[in-house]
Scaffold this motif. Structure first.
Motif: not given
Length: 301
Positions: A192-193, A196-197, A199, A273, A277
């Motif tokens: 999940f990191q 998000i990265s 995105i 992601g 984004g």
């Protein structure tokens, strides 16, 4: 009256095509604008998305191959420029500058890069009902697979050439640890990191496309591409297309990580992601802000 209307129509057309403000026309001392305004940029996104979809499949796939190839060249140049650099600021600057070379080649050549179409295609989709989900999926998959194959092809050719020396591979190994560090806290958290990265990475690449489209000359386009790319490289934001270039070299040069670790533990969550984004933070945001201007441009193009 007819003559005056004709003059006004010509003036509006000139302003739309070349981004010259009305104020500069009425005031000779005020220079013409040297970039497109935001609504014109987003209109260009929509039209570019449409143009990509209108191409025959063979053209879509070949242009995806070239984009993936440019990603590996950018990755190699990024590493070469950063070898032996201890000062972090200079390291990030040179690494980003090297990778921006790959993106500049993509943007200016019209190649089909997965993370760029994550911005262009949604902009068109948000403003028209003229295409089907099947068409979108086919195009997106062709770009994804083409980018990977193109990246691997250049990596293989570079390896066969024997052009790169040991310092390159030492630096590549350090970079791989940085790309895969997210899983130090566990696979679920790391996955999940990376998402998000990803995105944030495509938010920045979307803005690179934004600035590149805004520019009206080749110098402006290169600078517009370079600045956001330096930022996402320095921030270690995970960009699937960029990582295709790095990981293609790594798969052939080292056994530190396996290809399926690169794919399932980085590229796939980064890709998800990247879609979020690009589609939401660039396409949807600006499409909603300038929806009237965009629809008008599409209807009259």
């Amino acid at each position: 009256m007819a003559e005056e209307n004709t003059h006004n129509n010509n003036q509006k057309e000139h302003n739309h095509n070349f981004g010259t403000s009305i104020e500069s026309r009425s005031n000779p001392d005020r220079p013409g604008r040297q970039f497109y305004i935001p609504s014109q940029i987003v209109s260009e996104f929509a039209q570019k998305g449409r143009d990509h979809l209108d191409q025959p499949f063979r053209a879509q796939f070949l242009l995806a191959l070239t984009a993936g190839s440019f990603m590996t060249f950018g990755a190699v140049f990024s590493i070469l420029l950063s070898i032996g650099i201890d000062a972090k600021g200079l390291y990030y600057l040179l690494s980003g500058l090297g990778f921006a070379t790959g993106y500049a080649m993509v943007f200016i050549s019209g190649s089909v890069l997965l993370t760029e179409i994550n911005v262009l295609l949604p902009t068109y989709v948000f403003n028209t009902q003229a295409i089907t989900q099947r068409t979108i999926l086919k195009f997106w998959l062709s770009a994804y697979i083409g980018n990977i194959i193109g990246a691997l092809f250049v990596a293989i050719v570079i390896q066969l050439s024997g052009s790169l020396s040991d310092p390159f591979y030492i630096e590549l190994s350090k970079l791989l640890d940085k790309k895969m560090k997210f899983f130090d806290q566990g696979r679920v958290v790391g996955w999940f990191q990376i998402l998000i990265s990803g995105i944030m990475a495509n938010w920045l690449i979307g803005m690179a496309a934004f600035l590149t489209t805004a520019a009206r000359d080749i110098t402006g386009k290169i600078i517009g591409t370079t600045l956001p790319v330096i930022l996402f490289v320095a921030g270690n934001f995970q960009h699937s297309a960029a990582n295709m270039g790095y990981f293609s070299m790594a798969t052939l040069a080292t056994d530190k990580y396996s290809w399926y670790e690169f794919l399932f533990m980085n590229i796939i969550p980064a890709s998800i992601g990247n879609i979020i984004g690009g589609a939401l933070l660039v396409s949807l945001l600006f499409s909603y802000a300038y929806k009237d201007d965009i629809r008008s441009a599409i209807d009259h193009s």
